[in-house]
Design a protein around this motif. Structure first.
Motif, mmCIF file in Angstrom:
data_model
loop_
_atom_site.group_PDB
_atom_site.id
_atom_site.type_symbol
_atom_site.label_atom_id
_atom_site.label_comp_id
_atom_site.label_asym_id
_atom_site.label_seq_id
_atom_site.Cartn_x
_atom_site.Cartn_y
_atom_site.Cartn_z
ATOM 1 N N LEU A 1 19.600 2.754 -1.789
ATOM 2 C CA LEU A 1 19.727 2.158 -0.455
ATOM 3 C C LEU A 1 20.403 0.796 -0.525
ATOM 4 O O LEU A 1 21.272 0.475 0.295
ATOM 5 C CB LEU A 1 18.344 2.025 0.201
ATOM 6 N N LEU A 2 19.995 -0.024 -1.486
ATOM 7 C CA LEU A 2 20.573 -1.362 -1.619
ATOM 8 C C LEU A 2 22.040 -1.299 -2.026
ATOM 9 O O LEU A 2 22.863 -2.080 -1.539
ATOM 10 C CB LEU A 2 19.777 -2.180 -2.634
ATOM 11 N N PHE A 3 22.370 -0.363 -2.915
ATOM 12 C CA PHE A 3 23.760 -0.207 -3.334
ATOM 13 C C PHE A 3 24.633 0.179 -2.138
ATOM 14 O O PHE A 3 25.710 -0.393 -1.923
ATOM 15 C CB PHE A 3 23.864 0.855 -4.430
ATOM 16 N N ARG A 4 24.145 1.153 -1.336
ATOM 17 C CA ARG A 4 24.917 1.595 -0.173
ATOM 18 C C ARG A 4 24.998 0.493 0.881
ATOM 19 O O ARG A 4 26.029 0.324 1.533
ATOM 20 C CB ARG A 4 24.298 2.872 0.417
ATOM 21 N N ALA A 5 23.894 -0.250 1.044
ATOM 22 C CA ALA A 5 23.892 -1.344 2.020
ATOM 23 C C ALA A 5 24.928 -2.399 1.649
ATOM 24 O O ALA A 5 25.700 -2.863 2.496
ATOM 25 C CB ALA A 5 22.497 -1.967 2.101
ATOM 26 N N LYS A 6 24.957 -2.794 0.368
ATOM 27 C CA LYS A 6 25.926 -3.804 -0.091
ATOM 28 C C LYS A 6 27.361 -3.298 0.063
ATOM 29 O O LYS A 6 28.251 -4.043 0.496
ATOM 30 C CB LYS A 6 25.645 -4.164 -1.548
ATOM 31 N N SER A 7 27.578 -2.022 -0.267
ATOM 32 C CA SER A 7 28.925 -1.447 -0.138
ATOM 33 C C SER A 7 29.371 -1.435 1.317
ATOM 34 O O SER A 7 30.510 -1.796 1.639
ATOM 35 C CB SER A 7 28.947 -0.014 -0.694
ATOM 36 N N ASN A 8 28.465 -1.027 2.201
ATOM 37 C CA ASN A 8 28.796 -0.982 3.625
ATOM 38 C C ASN A 8 29.060 -2.377 4.187
ATOM 39 O O ASN A 8 29.974 -2.572 4.991
ATOM 40 C CB ASN A 8 27.668 -0.311 4.415
ATOM 41 N N LEU A 9 28.256 -3.349 3.764
ATOM 42 C CA LEU A 9 28.453 -4.723 4.235
ATOM 43 C C LEU A 9 29.790 -5.279 3.759
ATOM 44 O O LEU A 9 30.492 -5.960 4.511
ATOM 45 C CB LEU A 9 27.304 -5.617 3.756
ATOM 46 N N GLN A 10 30.140 -4.992 2.502
ATOM 47 C CA GLN A 10 31.427 -5.454 1.978
ATOM 48 C C GLN A 10 32.586 -4.859 2.766
ATOM 49 O O GLN A 10 33.547 -5.554 3.103
ATOM 50 C CB GLN A 10 31.548 -5.080 0.498
ATOM 51 N N LYS A 11 32.497 -3.566 3.078
ATOM 52 C CA LYS A 11 33.557 -2.903 3.839
ATOM 53 C C LYS A 11 33.693 -3.511 5.234
ATOM 54 O O LYS A 11 34.797 -3.698 5.743
ATOM 55 C CB LYS A 11 33.265 -1.409 3.958
ATOM 56 N N LYS A 12 32.549 -3.821 5.846
ATOM 57 C CA LYS A 12 32.569 -4.334 7.218
ATOM 58 C C LYS A 12 33.015 -5.798 7.280
ATOM 59 O O LYS A 12 33.626 -6.221 8.252
ATOM 60 C CB LYS A 12 31.183 -4.172 7.852
ATOM 61 N N LEU A 13 32.706 -6.565 6.225
ATOM 62 C CA LEU A 13 32.981 -8.003 6.267
ATOM 63 C C LEU A 13 34.301 -8.394 5.625
ATOM 64 O O LEU A 13 34.820 -9.478 5.904
ATOM 65 C CB LEU A 13 31.832 -8.765 5.587
ATOM 66 N N ILE A 14 34.847 -7.534 4.767
ATOM 67 C CA ILE A 14 36.088 -7.905 4.079
ATOM 68 C C ILE A 14 37.240 -8.113 5.063
ATOM 69 O O ILE A 14 38.031 -9.037 4.945
ATOM 70 C CB ILE A 14 36.462 -6.847 3.006
ATOM 71 N N GLY A 15 37.295 -7.267 6.091
ATOM 72 C CA GLY A 15 38.327 -7.419 7.116
ATOM 73 C C GLY A 15 38.137 -8.692 7.911
ATOM 74 O O GLY A 15 39.108 -9.397 8.227
ATOM 75 N N TYR A 16 36.888 -9.010 8.222
ATOM 76 C CA TYR A 16 36.586 -10.223 8.987
ATOM 77 C C TYR A 16 37.053 -11.465 8.237
ATOM 78 O O TYR A 16 37.725 -12.339 8.789
ATOM 79 C CB TYR A 16 35.083 -10.323 9.269
ATOM 80 N N TYR A 17 36.710 -11.566 6.957
ATOM 81 C CA TYR A 17 37.072 -12.758 6.186
ATOM 82 C C TYR A 17 38.572 -12.844 5.919
ATOM 83 O O TYR A 17 39.130 -13.941 5.828
ATOM 84 C CB TYR A 17 36.276 -12.795 4.879
ATOM 85 N N LYS A 18 39.236 -11.693 5.783
ATOM 86 C CA LYS A 18 40.691 -11.698 5.630
ATOM 87 C C LYS A 18 41.352 -12.276 6.876
ATOM 88 O O LYS A 18 42.253 -13.119 6.805
ATOM 89 C CB LYS A 18 41.199 -10.284 5.375
ATOM 90 N N ASN A 19 40.905 -11.799 8.041
ATOM 91 C CA ASN A 19 41.468 -12.293 9.294
ATOM 92 C C ASN A 19 41.120 -13.764 9.529
ATOM 93 O O ASN A 19 41.905 -14.527 10.098
ATOM 94 C CB ASN A 19 40.916 -11.472 10.473
ATOM 95 N N PHE A 20 39.922 -14.161 9.078
ATOM 96 C CA PHE A 20 39.486 -15.529 9.299
ATOM 97 C C PHE A 20 40.336 -16.523 8.512
ATOM 98 O O PHE A 20 40.602 -17.641 8.961
ATOM 99 C CB PHE A 20 38.012 -15.688 8.881
ATOM 100 N N ARG A 21 40.765 -16.107 7.309
ATOM 101 C CA ARG A 21 41.534 -17.027 6.460
ATOM 102 C C ARG A 21 42.980 -17.186 6.918
ATOM 103 O O ARG A 21 43.685 -18.067 6.476
ATOM 104 C CB ARG A 21 41.510 -16.515 5.004
ATOM 105 N N ARG A 22 43.437 -16.283 7.786
ATOM 106 C CA ARG A 22 44.836 -16.368 8.241
ATOM 107 C C ARG A 22 45.073 -17.555 9.175
ATOM 108 O O ARG A 22 44.207 -17.937 9.902
ATOM 109 C CB ARG A 22 45.210 -15.054 8.984
#
Length: 207
Positions: free
Chosen positions: A186-207
């Protein structure tokens, strides 16, 4: 090593005896025992609720409801798990119910506003101390909370207990009544899902 194990076992034995006595006093309606229970576990209950719903006022309301429920249902406690585990379970159930209730309220409110022709109004409080930084931190927090809230229920519970409450895999397994390997998954899947959801946010934020 054996001395450490013996002292650890003695500590657990003493703690179990103290908890057993506390439970007996609670069942007899002892108000001092109830105050002791609240003082001992209030911060834990509020923090757990905060990890689920991300709102201090709502978390404190949930904590109050949790202890009221404990006060009225302590006679049903059978000591099959620890008192702490029982409180965690009640808190999680209360938090999930609050989330579902809040979602229903928002849904019906939006439907009502739609038919009444109302537009959504966004009101931001003005910050006079570095407003740019305050808005940035708020934006980050909202993104993280949104990502957490989008997780499947069991993943969110496991992640909250691990990261907010810093419980061990064994404690989470006992609390959720699943195996340690299931907790790891559960923790592995939770971390993977959070990374997928947040990676786009932080990429856009740094632009």
């Amino acid at each position: 090593m054996s001395k450490y194990l013996n002292s650890h076992d003695q500590y657990r034995s003493i703690f179990t005896m103290i908890e057993k006595e506390l439970v007996e006093q609670l069942k007899s309606g002892n108000e001092t025992a109830f105050r002791q229970l609240v003082e001992t576990y209030q911060a834990m209950v509020v923090n757990t609720a905060m990890g689920m719903i991300h709102n201090q006022t709502d978390a404190e309301d949930i904590a109050q409801d949790v202890f009221i429920q404990v006060y009225h249902s302590i006679t049903d406690f059978r000591s099959e798990s620890s008192l702490k585990t029982w409180l965690y379970r009640i808190t999680i159930t209360r938090s999930l119910n609050a989330i579902r209730t809040n979602k229903r309220r928002k849904f019906f409110s939006r439907i009502e506003d739609f038919f009444q022709g109302k537009k959504e109004e966004v009101q931001e409080k003005t910050s006079f101390v570095n407003p740019g930084k305050a808005l940035e931190e708020k934006d980050h927090a909202n993104a993280i909370h949104a990502a957490l809230d989008s997780l499947p229920e069991n993943q969110k519970i496991a992640f909250t207990l691990s990261k907010y409450e810093e419980l061990s895999y064994a404690e989470i397994a006992e609390l959720m009544q699943i195996s340690k390997s299931s907790v790891e998954s559960l923790l592995f899947r939770a971390k993977s899902n959070l990374q997928k959801k947040l990676i786009g946010y932080y990429k856009n934020f740094r632009r």
